[in-house]
Design a protein around this motif. Structure first.
Motif, PDB file in Angstrom:
ATOM      1  N   ALA A 160     -46.813  23.361 -62.552  1.00  0.00           N
ATOM      2  CA  ALA A 160     -47.525  24.228 -63.523  1.00  0.00           C
ATOM      3  C   ALA A 160     -48.974  24.309 -63.071  1.00  0.00           C
ATOM      4  O   ALA A 160     -49.738  23.360 -63.207  1.00  0.00           O
ATOM      5  CB  ALA A 160     -47.432  23.637 -64.919  1.00  0.00           C
ATOM      6  N   GLU A 162     -52.464  26.320 -63.248  1.00  0.00           N
ATOM      7  CA  GLU A 162     -53.213  27.330 -64.002  1.00  0.00           C
ATOM      8  C   GLU A 162     -54.043  28.219 -63.080  1.00  0.00           C
ATOM      9  O   GLU A 162     -54.557  29.240 -63.498  1.00  0.00           O
ATOM     10  CB  GLU A 162     -54.112  26.686 -65.063  1.00  0.00           C
ATOM     11  N   GLY A 207     -49.017  31.912 -67.815  1.00  0.00           N
ATOM     12  CA  GLY A 207     -49.834  32.950 -68.453  1.00  0.00           C
ATOM     13  C   GLY A 207     -51.298  32.828 -68.069  1.00  0.00           C
ATOM     14  O   GLY A 207     -51.693  31.887 -67.374  1.00  0.00           O
ATOM     15  N   ARG A 209     -53.985  32.230 -69.840  1.00  0.00           N
ATOM     16  CA  ARG A 209     -54.895  31.360 -70.617  1.00  0.00           C
ATOM     17  C   ARG A 209     -54.820  29.909 -70.121  1.00  0.00           C
ATOM     18  O   ARG A 209     -53.820  29.519 -69.516  1.00  0.00           O
ATOM     19  CB  ARG A 209     -54.502  31.412 -72.114  1.00  0.00           C
TER      20      ARG A 209
HETATM   21  N1  SAM Z   1     -58.075  23.320 -64.918  1.00  0.00           N
HETATM   22  C1  SAM Z   1     -58.080  23.463 -66.368  1.00  0.00           C
HETATM   23  C2  SAM Z   1     -59.418  23.958 -66.847  1.00  0.00           C
HETATM   24  O1  SAM Z   1     -60.036  24.679 -66.087  1.00  0.00           O
HETATM   25  O2  SAM Z   1     -59.814  23.661 -67.976  1.00  0.00           O
HETATM   26  C3  SAM Z   1     -57.757  22.149 -67.024  1.00  0.00           C
HETATM   27  C4  SAM Z   1     -56.307  21.781 -66.849  1.00  0.00           C
HETATM   28  S1  SAM Z   1     -55.252  22.247 -68.163  1.00  0.00           S
HETATM   29  C5  SAM Z   1     -56.125  21.698 -69.553  1.00  0.00           C
HETATM   30  C6  SAM Z   1     -53.986  20.988 -68.035  1.00  0.00           C
HETATM   31  C7  SAM Z   1     -52.774  21.326 -67.226  1.00  0.00           C
HETATM   32  O3  SAM Z   1     -51.977  22.247 -67.938  1.00  0.00           O
HETATM   33  C8  SAM Z   1     -53.013  21.964 -65.892  1.00  0.00           C
HETATM   34  O4  SAM Z   1     -53.266  20.996 -64.897  1.00  0.00           O
HETATM   35  C9  SAM Z   1     -51.708  22.689 -65.643  1.00  0.00           C
HETATM   36  O5  SAM Z   1     -50.729  21.793 -65.142  1.00  0.00           O
HETATM   37  C10 SAM Z   1     -51.321  23.128 -67.037  1.00  0.00           C
HETATM   38  N2  SAM Z   1     -51.719  24.484 -67.359  1.00  0.00           N
HETATM   39  C11 SAM Z   1     -52.670  24.873 -68.248  1.00  0.00           C
HETATM   40  N3  SAM Z   1     -52.728  26.217 -68.353  1.00  0.00           N
HETATM   41  C12 SAM Z   1     -51.788  26.699 -67.492  1.00  0.00           C
HETATM   42  C13 SAM Z   1     -51.366  28.009 -67.113  1.00  0.00           C
HETATM   43  N4  SAM Z   1     -51.902  29.120 -67.646  1.00  0.00           N
HETATM   44  N5  SAM Z   1     -50.396  28.129 -66.172  1.00  0.00           N
HETATM   45  C14 SAM Z   1     -49.837  27.033 -65.605  1.00  0.00           C
HETATM   46  N6  SAM Z   1     -50.186  25.766 -65.925  1.00  0.00           N
HETATM   47  C15 SAM Z   1     -51.155  25.609 -66.857  1.00  0.00           C
END
Ligand code: SAM
Length: 232
Positions: A160, A162, A207, A209
């Motif tokens: 996953a 982002e 997605g 977001r």
């Molecule tokens: N890099 C993010 C940021 O810029 O705030 C923080 C990571 S997010 C809070 C936590 C994890 O959720 C990511 O490492 C990823 O594995 C997953 N994730 C969050 N949004 C995603 C998306 N739109 N598509 C795929 N994975 C997602």
């Protein structure tokens, strides 16, 4: 109700004080009342309260009511997040049918210790609530490099990511699968490159977001279940 005794017709199950208290004083069940029990391996059975005491209760197992579930072969690897949120993540994964949980410690993982007894209690509670007959397994946390080294590459790894990836709904395929989500601070670019280059690994987008880690885990599991799992 989850019981540790292997279930078969005529088996006697001695409940522990907490279970006896719950059934007797909270649920107000008494001798002769019947309930559904499971042991995590042999499906669901009907049982009758044979003896009910203040601090103890004995069940007599009568007949099978549902076969052992064929849990979809989906594992979830996740970077543990803060306490309340990781409990929620584990509970939702069980409700959605995940067979095994693999905590993975990455560079930005804040919480690198998990109370596995507490996690297992959440797994049992979630299974009782949603009617599963299998308990999801949960492993000791491992570091990301060890996780990538020891994983079975016969099981597709859906990363996953982002920062971009294939569209989940069309990418998820039936068959042994493993979803990996990151911590609150995400994966480092080196980690993401290493994961993307691993064998039988696909980066999937959930997605446009930025989802919280526990939301991403839940969303990815639900998307996989809908596309490739056991949702009729
Ligand atoms: N890099 C993010 C940021 O810029 O705030 C923080 C990571 S997010 C809070 C936590 C994890 O959720 C990511 O490492 C990823 O594995 C997953 N994730 C969050 N949004 C995603 C998306 N739109 N598509 C795929 N994975 C997602």
């Amino acid at each position: 109700l989850y019981v540790e005794t292997p279930l078969e017709a005529g088996a006697r199950v001695n409940l522990d004080a907490a279970q006896a208290n719950y059934l007797g004083n909270v649920m107000r069940l008494k001798e002769g009342d019947r309930l559904l029990v499971f042991d995590g391996m042999s499906g669901e059975w009907l049982a009758e309260i044979a003896e009910a005491g203040k601090k103890r209760m004995t069940l007599s197992v009568t007949e099978p009511t549902r076969p052992q579930e064929a849990a979809p072969d989906l594992w979830l690897a996740f970077a543990p997040v803060k306490k309340g949120r990781v409990d929620w993540l584990v509970e939702k994964a069980v409700e959605l049918g995940v067979a095994r949980l693999l905590p993975v410690v990455t560079q930005r993982t804040i919480v690198d210790k998990l109370n596995l007894d507490r996690m297992r209690a959440h797994i049992i509670e979630a299974a009782e609530q949603c009617g599963r007959t299998a308990l999801a397994d949960i492993d000791e946390p491992v570091r990301l490099d060890a996780f990538l080294k020891q994983r079975d590459t016969g099981r597709t790894l859906y990363f996953a990511d982002e920062t971009g990836g294939e569209q989940a709904a069309v990418t998820f395929k039936a068959g042994p699968a493993l979803i990996l989500t990151g911590p609150e601070g995400g994966f480092t670019s080196e980690e993401a490159a290493t994961i993307r280059s691993a064998r039988n690994t696909t980066a999937v987008s959930l997605g446009p977001r930025i989802l919280r880690a526990e939301t991403a885990a839940l969303a990815a599991v639900a998307a996989w279940m809908s596309a490739a799992g056991d949702w009729r």
